[in-house]
Scaffold this active site. Sequence first.
Site, PDB file in Angstrom:
ATOM      1  N   ASP A 182      45.363  33.489  44.291  1.00 14.80           N
ATOM      2  CA  ASP A 182      44.314  32.676  43.694  1.00 14.80           C
ATOM      3  C   ASP A 182      43.809  33.291  42.392  1.00 14.80           C
ATOM      4  O   ASP A 182      43.664  34.506  42.280  1.00 14.80           O
ATOM      5  CB  ASP A 182      43.152  32.559  44.692  1.00 14.80           C
ATOM      6  CG  ASP A 182      42.278  31.354  44.442  1.00 14.80           C
ATOM      7  OD1 ASP A 182      42.181  30.943  43.278  1.00 14.80           O
ATOM      8  OD2 ASP A 182      41.694  30.834  45.398  1.00 14.80           O
ATOM      9  N   ARG A 183      43.529  32.444  41.429  1.00 16.60           N
ATOM     10  CA  ARG A 183      42.957  32.905  40.162  1.00 16.60           C
ATOM     11  C   ARG A 183      41.483  33.280  40.322  1.00 16.60           C
ATOM     12  O   ARG A 183      41.015  34.266  39.749  1.00 16.60           O
ATOM     13  CB  ARG A 183      43.101  31.805  39.110  1.00 16.60           C
ATOM     14  CG  ARG A 183      42.461  32.152  37.782  1.00 16.60           C
ATOM     15  CD  ARG A 183      42.592  31.020  36.782  1.00 16.60           C
ATOM     16  NE  ARG A 183      41.909  31.336  35.545  1.00 16.60           N
ATOM     17  CZ  ARG A 183      41.867  30.532  34.490  1.00 16.60           C
ATOM     18  NH1 ARG A 183      42.487  29.367  34.535  1.00 16.60           N
ATOM     19  NH2 ARG A 183      41.215  30.884  33.407  1.00 16.60           N
TER      20      ARG A 183
END
Length: 422
Positions: free
Chosen positions: A83-84
């Site tokens: 995930d960013r």
Amino acid sequence: MDYKQFFSNFRYLSSSKGIGGKIKSKPEDFIVREVIPRSVFRSDQCLIYLIKKQNWETMAAIKEIAKRIGIDYKNVGFAGTKDRHAITYQYISICSENLESIKESIASLNIEGISLKFVGRGKPLKLGMLIGNHFQIILRGLEDPERALERTKKILKELKLKGGFPNYFGSQRFGERRVINHEVGKLLLKGDFEGAALKFLGEYTGDMTGDEARKDFLKTGDVEKALEEFPNFLRYERAMLYKYRETRSWKKAFAVLPRPIVRIFIHSYQSYLFNKALSRRIEEGLSLNEALSGDIVCQVKKGLPIRNKTFKVTERSLKFVNERVKRGEAMVTGPVFGFASRLADGPMGKIEREILDEEGIDLNGFKMKQLPILAEAGGRRELLIKPRGFKYKSSEEGLIFRFFLPKGVYATSVMREIMKDH
């Protein structure tokens, strides 16, 4: 449609009221630590680094690292995408000539939001070469933390009786604000490259940077104007627009994207179909933790599902299989549709075939004859999540959750069942 609206289509397994709250208020509220097998280090072919990153997509981070040290990004391997909007720790392999020179270059590398730690030499990492991930999640914005703690206990007690959490693919598979990846995937599967391009390039929410450019392109289809108006950070969209201008082919425009990126669309559609099948099984009151005749179950070894070792349950084997399920040696699965999919029989088989009919798709479509790099054989996926080392406690920030999940299983799906925020 945002992800909350999208996920409202999928049933919860527990009936107890959720606790609400918010995850990912800050990157440090969502910490992910990847676990890879020791066998990776039984080679000296590549350099292995542990990356800590924040506000970077995995693919973008790898491309930036490769560019800075002067190698092709295809020489950098990774086991899983992260995930960013989180702080994530994951491994990469760098396989190239002059490894010592590369090691020196990395030692002096300075990229905001990324740090690299050399951990040894090993094999080239490929997608899927991980055991799982450890998660630490802070849930903020709770109206009454003590009541939330009690509700959490109640939810967990109910889920324990039902065998675990529903193993939905999480919001990262579909997009959290522009929930379109599965729709693009379906259009690609049907060979409608123009429709898929218009959906990917033109769909807008009304509150994101670049929305005006998307809206204008959807209305006019003017590629030249889109290249002037699309912001530079929409690099994949711009790459497609440039390729279309050059070739006048939307199929070739999709082919210009990095393979892991363009495959996301097909994977997203497969994930949507799996979620739909899982939700329908819950809706019809069929157990997720007890096999029915016709179900396909997978083996479990050391608490981890072996998704490629499956067998179909018959009336004759039903009792034996359910004894294995109770001992934690097998799990009931649902379909990840592909051209080589083995469908269930019985009640689950009926659900699977109904979904294929409703969607108007044929399994052979997953061969993607017009763009074979996107072909997907399919498989099976366990219907339940059984987190390991699940712990939670109250703190000044909110509730803190810690647990381990096998690869391909989403922490957001665990939290969804506790929060019930949509």
